[in-house]
Enzyme design. Structure first.
Site, PDB file in Angstrom:
ATOM      1  N   CYS A   1       0.685  -4.635  15.372  1.00 57.83           N
ATOM      2  CA  CYS A   1       0.821  -4.210  13.978  1.00 57.83           C
ATOM      3  C   CYS A   1       0.295  -5.263  12.997  1.00 57.83           C
ATOM      4  CB  CYS A   1       2.281  -3.903  13.690  1.00 57.83           C
ATOM      5  SG  CYS A   1       2.571  -3.325  12.014  1.00 57.83           S
TER       6      CYS A   1
ATOM      7  N   CYS B   1      -2.324   1.680   8.846  1.00 57.11           N
ATOM      8  CA  CYS B   1      -1.360   0.570   8.921  1.00 57.11           C
ATOM      9  C   CYS B   1      -1.769  -0.795   8.371  1.00 57.11           C
ATOM     10  CB  CYS B   1      -0.975   0.370  10.383  1.00 57.11           C
ATOM     11  SG  CYS B   1      -0.732   1.874  11.276  1.00 57.11           S
TER      12      CYS B   1
ATOM     13  N   CYS C   1       5.923  -6.689  16.013  1.00 57.91           N
ATOM     14  CA  CYS C   1       5.270  -5.834  17.027  1.00 57.91           C
ATOM     15  C   CYS C   1       3.839  -6.325  17.282  1.00 57.91           C
ATOM     16  CB  CYS C   1       5.262  -4.381  16.580  1.00 57.91           C
ATOM     17  SG  CYS C   1       6.916  -3.689  16.431  1.00 57.91           S
TER      18      CYS C   1
ATOM     19  N   CYS D   1       6.710  -7.713   7.318  1.00 55.77           N
ATOM     20  CA  CYS D   1       7.739  -7.219   8.235  1.00 55.77           C
ATOM     21  C   CYS D   1       8.092  -8.348   9.191  1.00 55.77           C
ATOM     22  CB  CYS D   1       7.190  -6.028   9.030  1.00 55.77           C
ATOM     23  SG  CYS D   1       8.388  -5.287  10.164  1.00 55.77           S
TER      24      CYS D   1
ATOM     25  N   GLU E   1       0.810  -1.217   0.000  1.00 52.98           N
ATOM     26  CA  GLU E   1       0.000   0.000   0.000  1.00 52.98           C
ATOM     27  C   GLU E   1       0.843   1.267   0.000  1.00 52.98           C
ATOM     28  OE1 GLU E   1      -2.622  -0.107   3.438  1.00 52.98           O
ATOM     29  OE2 GLU E   1      -2.612  -2.276   3.301  1.00 52.98           O
TER      30      GLU E   1
ATOM     31  N   CYS F   1       3.023   8.083   2.173  1.00 51.94           N
ATOM     32  CA  CYS F   1       3.526   7.111   3.130  1.00 51.94           C
ATOM     33  C   CYS F   1       3.761   5.818   2.371  1.00 51.94           C
ATOM     34  CB  CYS F   1       2.482   6.912   4.232  1.00 51.94           C
ATOM     35  SG  CYS F   1       2.881   5.554   5.348  1.00 51.94           S
TER      36      CYS F   1
HETATM   37  N1  SAH Z   1       9.042  -0.434  11.083  1.00 43.56           N
HETATM   38  C1  SAH Z   1       8.924   1.004  11.227  1.00 43.56           C
HETATM   39  C2  SAH Z   1       7.788   1.583  10.386  1.00 43.56           C
HETATM   40  C3  SAH Z   1       6.507   0.974  10.735  1.00 43.56           C
HETATM   41  S1  SAH Z   1       4.967   1.685  10.715  1.00 43.56           S
HETATM   42  C4  SAH Z   1       8.714   1.332  12.690  1.00 43.56           C
HETATM   43  O1  SAH Z   1       8.570   0.435  13.485  1.00 43.56           O
HETATM   44  O2  SAH Z   1       8.732   2.506  13.021  1.00 43.56           O
HETATM   45  C5  SAH Z   1       4.969   3.282  11.302  1.00 43.56           C
HETATM   46  C6  SAH Z   1       4.391   3.444  12.698  1.00 43.56           C
HETATM   47  O3  SAH Z   1       3.064   2.896  12.848  1.00 43.56           O
HETATM   48  C7  SAH Z   1       5.259   2.781  13.755  1.00 43.56           C
HETATM   49  O4  SAH Z   1       5.456   3.686  14.796  1.00 43.56           O
HETATM   50  C8  SAH Z   1       4.395   1.634  14.186  1.00 43.56           C
HETATM   51  O5  SAH Z   1       4.761   1.197  15.465  1.00 43.56           O
HETATM   52  C9  SAH Z   1       3.006   2.236  14.100  1.00 43.56           C
HETATM   53  N2  SAH Z   1       1.904   1.290  14.118  1.00 43.56           N
HETATM   54  C10 SAH Z   1       1.859   0.032  13.636  1.00 43.56           C
HETATM   55  N3  SAH Z   1       0.664  -0.530  13.875  1.00 43.56           N
HETATM   56  C11 SAH Z   1      -0.068   0.378  14.531  1.00 43.56           C
HETATM   57  C12 SAH Z   1      -1.402   0.397  15.049  1.00 43.56           C
HETATM   58  N4  SAH Z   1      -2.194  -0.657  14.951  1.00 43.56           N
HETATM   59  N5  SAH Z   1      -1.809   1.523  15.656  1.00 43.56           N
HETATM   60  C13 SAH Z   1      -1.007   2.609  15.752  1.00 43.56           C
HETATM   61  N6  SAH Z   1       0.239   2.657  15.288  1.00 43.56           N
HETATM   62  C14 SAH Z   1       0.715   1.564  14.690  1.00 43.56           C
END
Ligand code: SAH
Length: 349
Positions: free
Chosen positions: A116, A336, A113, A109, A89, A102
């Site tokens: 995510c 996300c 986390c 990934c 996306e 973005c």
């Molecule tokens: N791998 C990178 C980029 C990922 S996404 C990183 O970890 O920073 C960008 C942001 O979205 C990150 O801060 C990630 O932790 C956040 N993110 C992912 N899933 C999310 C969710 N369900 N709600 C809010 N933020 C989220």
């Protein structure tokens, strides 16, 4: 061999092999960065060269599988299909100062986390510099530039799926391509790279991709909570991540942004805010608070926007600059990995 992944000198070498002068390489490079889908659109090239290139170097141009535009705020979400059938996306958000895209750096990934959607199936593969460039170039070509501007995309955030520092070489090369004056010339200062905190890579970033803004996904004020949310914290604990962020701010003179997703009852208390403020004290930084987007597969709830505001105030009272991230594109699966996930699920059904 994907010409879009090449720097101008690399492309010049390829065209030299084909007996072409340097100015041709520059023409091809500029066209590729304009997001053309076929060599026949490169109208200032001789037909014979266009044919040779089309035969030997097919253009990498992801197909648009879905394009959704928010009726509320004009956010556009693209779902691309890559040449191997994988989907990723891109989101284009409209702000008063310009448009931000973005983009993703990996299909999936492997960081795992807990909140995510992008990591649910692990990392399928790295994206190439040319693919990342395509997402920006195609979105830029899709949206007309405002009057007085030569392109519509002014800013980039590497906050889609994937961990950019886990696909380091490709990401660094993409940053070089997208900021090159013969291409889109997007200033690195207008590009934010978001990382979950791969400390050794944070340390090499200033020399490999100067002037990029670093965002660090912190999401917790201490190791106990961060361990529950982010497996990477077992490798690089908060103290190390914060020390790396301080070094980054010192070396580059830039403010580091910390992302903090507020999870109901887990990291959103006043004590959590106090601890976070104490740890960040004295650092040139900013905290971006994001009420967690609940993901169906994950058992975590987001803090309400009202409570997020209260958390922000707690930080501010302790001298830490913070904002609550504006929600955009909520009517089009803006968050996300949600659109990709929904389409993949439908495909499986
Ligand atoms: N791998 C990178 C980029 C990922 S996404 C990183 O970890 O920073 C960008 C942001 O979205 C990150 O801060 C990630 O932790 C956040 N993110 C992912 N899933 C999310 C969710 N369900 N709600 C809010 N933020 C989220």
């Amino acid at each position: 061999m994907n010409l879009k992944s090449m720097t101008l000198p690399e492309l010049t070498a390829v065209l030299k092999e084909l007996g072409q002068p340097q100015f041709r390489a520059r023409q091809v490079y500029t066209w590729l960065h304009k997001g053309v889908r076929a060599y026949d659109e490169m109208t200032n090239l001789p037909k014979s060269l266009r044919d040779t290139l089309a035969r030997e170097y097919p253009i990498c141009a992801p197909k648009v599988v879905r394009r959704q535009e928010s009726a509320r705020d004009g956010t556009i979400k693209y779902l691309w299909e890559l040449s191997d059938g994988n989907c990723v996306e891109t989101v284009l958000m409209r702000y008063h100062y310009g448009n931000t895209v973005c983009i993703s750096t990996e299909v999936g990934c492997r960081m795992g986390c807990a909140f995510c959607a992008s990591t649910l199936e692990g990392c399928i593969r790295n994206l190439t510099p040319g693919e990342m460039l395509s997402f920006v170039a195609l979105a830029n070509a899709d949206v007309p530039a405002e009057e007085g501007r030569d392109r519509s995309v002014t800013n980039i955030v590497l906050m889609g799926s994937g961990e950019p520092l886990d696909n380091y070489d490709n990401t660094v090369k993409f940053l070089k391509l997208v900021s090159s004056p013969d291409g889109m010339g997007i200033s690195p200062r207008n590009i934010s790279l978001s990382s979950c905190g791969l400390v050794p890579r944070i340390d090499t970033l200033p020399q490999d991709a100067p002037h990029v803004t670093l965002s660090v996904s912190l999401h917790a004020p201490n190791d106990e909570i961060r361990n529950k949310l982010m497996p990477i914290n077992k490798a690089y604990q908060i103290a190390e991540v914060l020390a790396a962020a301080r070094r980054y701010a010192q070396t580059t003179g830039r403010r580091v942004v910390f992302e903090y997703a507020l999870v109901k009852g887990l990291n959103d208390s006043q004590a959590n805010a106090n601890e976070l403020a104490a740890r960040l004290r004295g650092m040139t930084c900013h905290v971006n608070l994001i009420p967690l987007n609940p993901v169906k597969e994950r058992n975590l709830l987001g803090t309400s926007r009202k409570e997020a505001e209260v958390f922000r105030k707690w930080l501010e009272d302790r001298g830490i600059s913070a904002t609550v991230r504006r929600e955009m594109g909520t009517d089009i699966d803006g968050a996300c990995g949600q659109l990709r996930r929904r389409v993949l699920m439908q495909r499986e059904e």
